[in-house]
Design an enzyme around this catalytic site. Structure first.
Site, mmCIF file in Angstrom:
data_model
loop_
_atom_site.group_PDB
_atom_site.id
_atom_site.type_symbol
_atom_site.label_atom_id
_atom_site.label_comp_id
_atom_site.label_asym_id
_atom_site.label_seq_id
_atom_site.Cartn_x
_atom_site.Cartn_y
_atom_site.Cartn_z
ATOM 1 N N GLU A 185 -33.167 18.141 24.331
ATOM 2 C CA GLU A 185 -34.625 18.190 24.276
ATOM 3 C C GLU A 185 -35.212 19.386 25.021
ATOM 4 O OE1 GLU A 185 -36.417 14.442 25.296
ATOM 5 O OE2 GLU A 185 -35.323 13.363 23.749
ATOM 6 N N GLU A 392 -30.341 10.009 20.318
ATOM 7 C CA GLU A 392 -31.052 9.043 21.182
ATOM 8 C C GLU A 392 -32.022 8.245 20.345
ATOM 9 O OE1 GLU A 392 -33.118 10.541 24.662
ATOM 10 O OE2 GLU A 392 -31.404 11.792 25.196
HETATM 11 C C1 FCB Z 1 -35.630 11.282 26.368
HETATM 12 C C2 FCB Z 1 -34.622 11.799 27.343
HETATM 13 C C3 FCB Z 1 -33.754 10.727 27.962
HETATM 14 C C4 FCB Z 1 -34.547 9.474 28.258
HETATM 15 C C5 FCB Z 1 -35.353 9.049 27.061
HETATM 16 C C6 FCB Z 1 -36.154 7.784 27.265
HETATM 17 O O1 FCB Z 1 -36.704 12.169 26.290
HETATM 18 O O2 FCB Z 1 -33.768 12.731 26.726
HETATM 19 O O3 FCB Z 1 -33.143 11.254 29.103
HETATM 20 O O4 FCB Z 1 -35.286 9.624 29.380
HETATM 21 O O5 FCB Z 1 -36.231 10.072 26.678
#
Ligand code: FCB
Length: 486
Positions: A185, A392
């Site tokens: 990210e 994620e």
């Molecule tokens: C993302 C991050 C991860 C976590 C999630 C909830 O932005 O990459 O580390 O904090 O959000």
């Protein structure tokens, strides 16, 4: 009906094969969970590790809820063997974690520290011995503070430092880690770290954020180059982006224009240089008053940044609804981007953000799984043939712990069910998605929210550090065992 076990082989994410009977998911689909070093490891002063920007930021009063820090986190540094056993008990076929740069190369330059590498050697050996495919992220936000003191991501030298660190990690760990992602990210690193200041290093300069974005892109590209030379030819290289699934509030042309601006500085600032070899002309125009792009981008940079990658990692939590400043009341900024009066959207800071309708998680993020299907299909159409991983996806809820320590997190089960279903729909419509990583394996340090927000499928008692799988973990195990939703 024969159920083909969803297993990856040889430390790599598998190419798609026939679907597991009764599901959309190909056999060999990676069923994983994700974590990040600073959020779980603790052991911050062990083995020669020095502070990262997150150590310094979290120790700065007022930056993190309750003054929480990652000093101990969930003590994974000492408990990793038990944690890997827990992953194996859950049936995970893959695990995405990050390497701590200041644990491996404390000052951000010079040789690697063997004790730091030994930790990751032991962790990956443990994973491999349980048949779990490791996916390593080189940078999940923990820049060595030494480098921030020299300018951090706003200076070009940091990109070269990152490539050197990538080479050290690949040389030491490339024999046991087949799948690598460079950055996690970079939008958050650049724009929450250097523009809104809600993340480390907490700077609030729109110009610095744009410089950081370019240097993160350059660092990514340089790292892809060194990883390709240091790793076996079979290695898979990726980057994880939190692409925003942007929805204009109305059909008005002014809302479409708001969406275009957020897409430029939220998505295409990374996808265009990385996947197309150019910066979007509209982004350069929107931000020309903030930064001298001609001075920032050297002629050779775009060729470096656009070195081919093998997989695109996509992180998705919630859609992004926007309008022009003429339309409708905004959602309070704190509900959308954390508590800062500084915008994380250089060149688009007049765009108004709204919450999508419906239920929200404990983060206040609207729950809308259709956004994940749409996002995967948008990427599939824009970049045909590019394999994707959902690196994620998950949700924080205010979990209620029963008297026996169990957590019946039906809300998380529902969220995961809908989002895994959303991935299935994207696959059915043609997207080449090769894995899904639940965020997160266990409750952990949630950045500016400290330990207040729990994203884990496994509950952590922060007094005893005991781990207890929640109902969602048991449910996810069943999904993995079946190779998909029932
Ligand atoms: C993302 C991050 C991860 C976590 C999630 C909830 O932005 O990459 O580390 O904090 O959000």
């Amino acid at each position: 009906m024969t159920v083909v076990p969803a297993q990856t082989t040889s430390g790599l994410i598998a190419a798609p094969r026939a679907a597991t009977p009764g599901t959309a998911f190909p056999a060999g689909f990676a069923w994983g969970a994700a974590t990040a070093a600073y959020q779980i490891e603790g052991g911050v002063a062990e083995g020669g590790r020095t502070p990262s920007i997150w150590d310094v930021f979290s120790h700065t009063p007022g930056k993190v809820v309750n003054g929480d820090t990652g000093d101990i986190a969930v003590d994974h540094f000492h408990r990793f063997r038990d944690d890997v056993r827990m992953m194996a008990d859950l049936g995970l076929t893959s695990y995405r974690f990050s390497l701590s740069w200041p644990r491996i190369q404390p000052t951000g330059r010079g040789p690697a520290v063997e004790r730091g590498l030994d930790f990751y050697r032991a962790l990956t050996d443990e994973l491999l011995s349980h048949g779990i495919t490791p996916v390593a992220t080189l940078y999940h936000w923990d820049l060595p503070q030494h480098l921030e003191d020299l300018g951090g991501w706003t200076v070009r030298d940091t990109s070269y430092r990152f490539a050197d660190y990538a080479a050290l990690a690949a040389e030491a760990l490339g024999d046991r880690i087949g799948t690598w992602t460079t950055l996690n990210e970079p939008w958050c690193s650049a724009f929450l770290g250097y523009a809104s200041g809600v993340h480390a290093p907490g700077r609030t300069s729109p110009a610095d954020a744009l410089k950081a974005a370019h240097h993160l892109n350059l660092g990514h590209g340089l790292a892809v180059g060194v990883l390709r030379s240091a790793l076996p030819a079979s290695a898979q290289i990726a980057v994880s982006l939190n692409l925003h699934q942007i929805r204009p509030l109305t059909g008005d042309a002014s809302d479409a224009e708001a969406a275009r601006r957020i897409d430029a500085v939220g998505n295409r600032v990374f996808t265009d240089p990385i996947l197309r070899g150019s910066y979007p002309a509209d982004l350069l125009a929107d931000t020309a008053h903030l930064v001298d792009w001609d001075a920032l981008i050297r002629p050779e940079d775009l060729a470096e940044i656009s070195r081919p990658i093998d997989l695109l990692g996509i992180n998705y939590y919630t859609p992004t609804v926007v309008s022009s400043s003429e339309n409708a009341e905004p959602a309070p900024r704190s509900e959308v981007h954390g508590a800062s009066e500084h915008s994380p959207w250089p060149g688009a800071d007049d765009v108004v953000f709204h919450l999508a309708p419906g239920e929200v998680t404990a983060m206040g993020w609207p729950i809308d799984a259709t956004g994940l299907t749409d996002l995967l299909l948008d990427v599939h159409r824009a970049h045909p043939g590019l394999p994707m991983l959902v690196t994620e996806n998950g949700a924080a809820f205010d979990d209620a712990v029963g008297p026996d320590g169990t957590v019946d997190d039906a809300d998380r089960v529902a969220y995961l069910h809908d989002h895994i279903g959303a991935v299935a729909r994207a696959i059915e419509a043609g997207a080449d998605v090769r894995g899904y990583y639940l965020w997160s394996l266990m409750d952990n340090f949630e950045w500016a929210y400290g330990y207040e927000k729990r994203f884990g499928a496994v509950h952590v008692d922060y007094e005893t550090l005991a781990r207890t799988p929640k109902a969602s973990a048991r449910w996810y195990s069943e999904v993995i065992r079946r190779g998909g939703l029932a």
